[in-house]
Design a protein around this motif. Structure first.
Motif, PDB file in Angstrom:
ATOM      1  N   PRO A  77      -9.518 -10.735  -6.136  1.00 36.85           N
ATOM      2  CA  PRO A  77      -9.876 -10.551  -7.552  1.00 36.85           C
ATOM      3  C   PRO A  77     -11.249  -9.938  -7.770  1.00 36.85           C
ATOM      4  CG  PRO A  77      -8.874 -12.709  -7.208  1.00 36.85           C
ATOM      5  CD  PRO A  77      -9.094 -12.118  -5.847  1.00 36.85           C
ATOM      6  N   GLN A  78     -12.179 -10.129  -6.833  1.00 36.46           N
ATOM      7  CA  GLN A  78     -13.533  -9.619  -7.028  1.00 36.46           C
ATOM      8  C   GLN A  78     -13.695  -8.181  -6.545  1.00 36.46           C
ATOM      9  OE1 GLN A  78     -16.253 -12.363  -5.217  1.00 36.46           O
ATOM     10  NE2 GLN A  78     -15.964 -13.938  -6.790  1.00 36.46           N
ATOM     11  N   HIS A  79     -13.232  -7.896  -5.334  1.00 37.82           N
ATOM     12  CA  HIS A  79     -13.486  -6.575  -4.751  1.00 37.82           C
ATOM     13  C   HIS A  79     -12.205  -5.817  -4.410  1.00 37.82           C
ATOM     14  CE1 HIS A  79     -17.592  -8.068  -4.391  1.00 37.82           C
ATOM     15  NE2 HIS A  79     -17.140  -9.100  -3.699  1.00 37.82           N
ATOM     16  N   GLY A  80     -11.048  -6.400  -4.701  1.00 37.66           N
ATOM     17  CA  GLY A  80      -9.799  -5.751  -4.322  1.00 37.66           C
ATOM     18  C   GLY A  80      -9.561  -4.440  -5.034  1.00 37.66           C
ATOM     19  N   ALA A  81      -9.855  -4.392  -6.333  1.00 31.36           N
ATOM     20  CA  ALA A  81      -9.615  -3.161  -7.092  1.00 31.36           C
ATOM     21  C   ALA A  81     -10.453  -2.006  -6.554  1.00 31.36           C
ATOM     22  CB  ALA A  81      -9.921  -3.402  -8.565  1.00 31.36           C
ATOM     23  N   GLN A  82     -11.690  -2.308  -6.155  1.00 32.09           N
ATOM     24  CA  GLN A  82     -12.557  -1.266  -5.610  1.00 32.09           C
ATOM     25  C   GLN A  82     -12.021  -0.733  -4.286  1.00 32.09           C
ATOM     26  OE1 GLN A  82     -16.573  -2.574  -5.077  1.00 32.09           O
ATOM     27  NE2 GLN A  82     -17.305  -0.590  -4.298  1.00 32.09           N
ATOM     28  N   LYS A  83     -11.504  -1.615  -3.443  1.00 36.79           N
ATOM     29  CA  LYS A  83     -10.953  -1.175  -2.159  1.00 36.79           C
ATOM     30  C   LYS A  83      -9.685  -0.357  -2.349  1.00 36.79           C
ATOM     31  CE  LYS A  83     -12.878  -4.868   0.688  1.00 36.79           C
ATOM     32  NZ  LYS A  83     -12.581  -5.959   1.653  1.00 36.79           N
ATOM     33  N   LEU A  84      -8.876  -0.724  -3.334  1.00 40.95           N
ATOM     34  CA  LEU A  84      -7.666   0.054  -3.597  1.00 40.95           C
ATOM     35  C   LEU A  84      -8.015   1.457  -4.074  1.00 40.95           C
ATOM     36  CD1 LEU A  84      -5.349  -2.593  -5.332  1.00 40.95           C
ATOM     37  CD2 LEU A  84      -5.092  -1.617  -3.052  1.00 40.95           C
ATOM     38  N   GLU A  85      -9.072   1.578  -4.867  1.00 38.63           N
ATOM     39  CA  GLU A  85      -9.505   2.903  -5.313  1.00 38.63           C
ATOM     40  C   GLU A  85     -10.015   3.736  -4.144  1.00 38.63           C
ATOM     41  OE1 GLU A  85     -12.354   2.414  -8.374  1.00 38.63           O
ATOM     42  OE2 GLU A  85     -10.926   1.591  -9.845  1.00 38.63           O
ATOM     43  N   GLN A  86     -10.705   3.096  -3.207  1.00 41.75           N
ATOM     44  CA  GLN A  86     -11.204   3.823  -2.044  1.00 41.75           C
ATOM     45  C   GLN A  86     -10.063   4.318  -1.157  1.00 41.75           C
ATOM     46  OE1 GLN A  86     -13.854   1.085  -0.114  1.00 41.75           O
ATOM     47  NE2 GLN A  86     -15.472   1.280  -1.673  1.00 41.75           N
ATOM     48  N   GLN A  87      -8.998   3.534  -1.069  1.00 40.96           N
ATOM     49  CA  GLN A  87      -7.855   3.930  -0.243  1.00 40.96           C
ATOM     50  C   GLN A  87      -7.012   5.013  -0.906  1.00 40.96           C
ATOM     51  OE1 GLN A  87      -7.270   2.869   2.828  1.00 40.96           O
ATOM     52  NE2 GLN A  87      -8.974   1.408   2.850  1.00 40.96           N
ATOM     53  N   LYS A  88      -7.146   5.160  -2.231  1.00 37.48           N
ATOM     54  CA  LYS A  88      -6.389   6.162  -2.988  1.00 37.48           C
ATOM     55  C   LYS A  88      -4.886   6.020  -2.739  1.00 37.48           C
ATOM     56  CE  LYS A  88     -10.166   9.525  -3.034  1.00 37.48           C
ATOM     57  NZ  LYS A  88     -10.585  10.915  -2.689  1.00 37.48           N
ATOM     58  N   LEU A  89      -4.405   4.805  -2.958  1.00 36.34           N
ATOM     59  CA  LEU A  89      -2.993   4.511  -2.732  1.00 36.34           C
ATOM     60  C   LEU A  89      -2.196   4.735  -4.008  1.00 36.34           C
ATOM     61  CD1 LEU A  89      -3.413   1.196  -0.712  1.00 36.34           C
ATOM     62  CD2 LEU A  89      -2.945   3.466   0.211  1.00 36.34           C
ATOM     63  N   SER A  90      -0.963   5.150  -3.837  1.00 36.76           N
ATOM     64  CA  SER A  90      -0.066   5.330  -4.975  1.00 36.76           C
ATOM     65  C   SER A  90       0.487   3.977  -5.409  1.00 36.76           C
ATOM     66  CB  SER A  90       1.079   6.268  -4.593  1.00 36.76           C
ATOM     67  OG  SER A  90       1.867   5.693  -3.563  1.00 36.76           O
ATOM     68  N   PRO A  91       1.016   3.865  -6.630  1.00 43.95           N
ATOM     69  CA  PRO A  91       1.602   2.588  -7.073  1.00 43.95           C
ATOM     70  C   PRO A  91       2.722   2.100  -6.164  1.00 43.95           C
ATOM     71  CG  PRO A  91       1.261   4.043  -8.946  1.00 43.95           C
ATOM     72  CD  PRO A  91       0.972   4.855  -7.722  1.00 43.95           C
ATOM     73  N   GLU A  92       3.515   3.028  -5.617  1.00 51.01           N
ATOM     74  CA  GLU A  92       4.592   2.624  -4.710  1.00 51.01           C
ATOM     75  C   GLU A  92       4.031   2.019  -3.429  1.00 51.01           C
ATOM     76  OE1 GLU A  92       4.338   5.530  -6.153  1.00 51.01           O
ATOM     77  OE2 GLU A  92       5.970   5.436  -7.638  1.00 51.01           O
ATOM     78  N   GLU A  93       2.959   2.606  -2.908  1.00 50.00           N
ATOM     79  CA  GLU A  93       2.344   2.068  -1.690  1.00 50.00           C
ATOM     80  C   GLU A  93       1.705   0.705  -1.948  1.00 50.00           C
ATOM     81  OE1 GLU A  93       1.114   6.218   0.604  1.00 50.00           O
ATOM     82  OE2 GLU A  93      -0.282   5.292  -0.824  1.00 50.00           O
ATOM     83  N   ILE A  94       1.136   0.533  -3.135  1.00 52.57           N
ATOM     84  CA  ILE A  94       0.553  -0.768  -3.480  1.00 52.57           C
ATOM     85  C   ILE A  94       1.640  -1.836  -3.567  1.00 52.57           C
ATOM     86  CG2 ILE A  94      -0.679  -2.049  -5.265  1.00 52.57           C
ATOM     87  CD1 ILE A  94      -2.212   0.478  -5.916  1.00 52.57           C
ATOM     88  N   ASP A  95       2.794  -1.470  -4.128  1.00 54.03           N
ATOM     89  CA  ASP A  95       3.907  -2.424  -4.202  1.00 54.03           C
ATOM     90  C   ASP A  95       4.367  -2.845  -2.810  1.00 54.03           C
ATOM     91  OD1 ASP A  95       3.826  -2.300  -6.935  1.00 54.03           O
ATOM     92  OD2 ASP A  95       5.436  -0.811  -7.111  1.00 54.03           O
ATOM     93  N   VAL A  96       4.403  -1.893  -1.889  1.00 56.14           N
ATOM     94  CA  VAL A  96       4.811  -2.214  -0.514  1.00 56.14           C
ATOM     95  C   VAL A  96       3.808  -3.161   0.135  1.00 56.14           C
ATOM     96  CG1 VAL A  96       5.199  -1.256   1.786  1.00 56.14           C
ATOM     97  CG2 VAL A  96       6.108  -0.075  -0.222  1.00 56.14           C
ATOM     98  N   LEU A  97       2.519  -2.912  -0.073  1.00 49.75           N
ATOM     99  CA  LEU A  97       1.491  -3.784   0.496  1.00 49.75           C
ATOM    100  C   LEU A  97       1.557  -5.183  -0.113  1.00 49.75           C
ATOM    101  CD1 LEU A  97      -1.554  -1.332   0.670  1.00 49.75           C
ATOM    102  CD2 LEU A  97      -0.141  -2.154   2.561  1.00 49.75           C
TER     103      LEU A  97
END
Length: 249
Positions: A77-97
């Motif tokens: 909740p604190q730093h996850g959103a920032q890491k997801l932006e750095q990885q530049k993942l698509s919504p489908e890839e985020i769902d898989v993770l």
């Protein structure tokens, strides 16, 4: 006067599955087995084998936990959103993770002897009246209703509660609770409940206030004449005694 057979039918029997945990210290088991080996060389080899098995199990748990925490870091909740932006993942890839994280989480919980509370177990827990109650309310408006629903569609479980699309409750172990007391307040509460139920019955208000039955059919937890599968033959059957079913004295 009720016969013995009628009284037997009124009994509420709960079937408890045996625990998969052996309540014995690991060194005691190893040394007991090792002492059964006569030759000292074979005994030493057996102890080495036990160590290798232990290291293998620990390595599996360590790798599983590292993978779990690595995935959790993406949804922190604190730093996850920032890491997801750095990885530049698509919504489908985020769902898989997300689904991979849940898969690892449920595997670790299962290996730790935690089980998902079923719908029948939830009903049994809610129907019990304990002297110590801690009410817990969940703000469902802040929960993701698609995450768990998608997981259980890919990993079906039997007899899930209605709230399984929003959250799950894990349990670990089942025990028998016995309480002996005069229960003055509980008896007074039960007398009031019975009087109120009698009043509703004679005035027929209970038919007006009756709610619609739940959408999906549910098994009767009090039904004991069903055929017990072969794998459930070793289950422990105990009688549940409720205050509302007792004769108040």
């Amino acid at each position: 006067m009720a016969t013995a057979a009628e009284k037997e039918k009124k009994k509420e029997v709960i079937r408890l599955e045996p625990e998969s945990v052996i309540p014995v210290l690991k060194p005691k088991i190893i040394m007991t087995l090792a002492n059964l080996i006569e030759r000292s060389t074979d005994r030493a080899e057996f102890l080495k084998l036990c160590k290798r098995i232990e290291y293998t199990i620990r390595a599996w748990y360590l790798l599983q936990f590292e993978d779990l925490m690595q995935l959790y870091s993406l949804f922190d909740p604190q730093h996850g959103a920032q890491k997801l932006e750095q990885q530049k993942l698509s919504p489908e890839e985020i769902d898989v993770l997300e689904q991979n994280f849940l898969t690892y989480l449920f595997q670790v919980m299962e290996k730790s002897n935690f089980k998902i509370t079923t719908d029948d177990e939830t009903d049994v827990a809610l129907s019990g009246q304990y002297l110590l109650n801690l009410p817990i309310s969940v703000d469902e408006s802040k929960l993701d209703k698609k995450l768990l629903k998608r997981y259980f569609e890919e990993h079906p479980h039997e007899n899930l509660p209605d709230f399984s699309d929003k959250y799950v409750i894990f349990r670990r172990g089942i025990g028998i609770d016995r309480t002996t007391d005069y229960f003055f307040m509980e008896k007074v509460d039960m007398i009031i409940t019975r009087l109120w139920a009698y009043l509703l019955r004679i005035t027929r208000i209970n038919k007006i206030l009756s709610r619609r039955s739940r959408r999906r059919p549910k098994k009767d937890p009090k039904k004991t004449d069903e055929i017990i599968p072969e794998e459930d033959q070793d289950d422990l059957c105990v009688e549940r005694i409720r205050i509302e079913n007792m004769e108040l004295r």
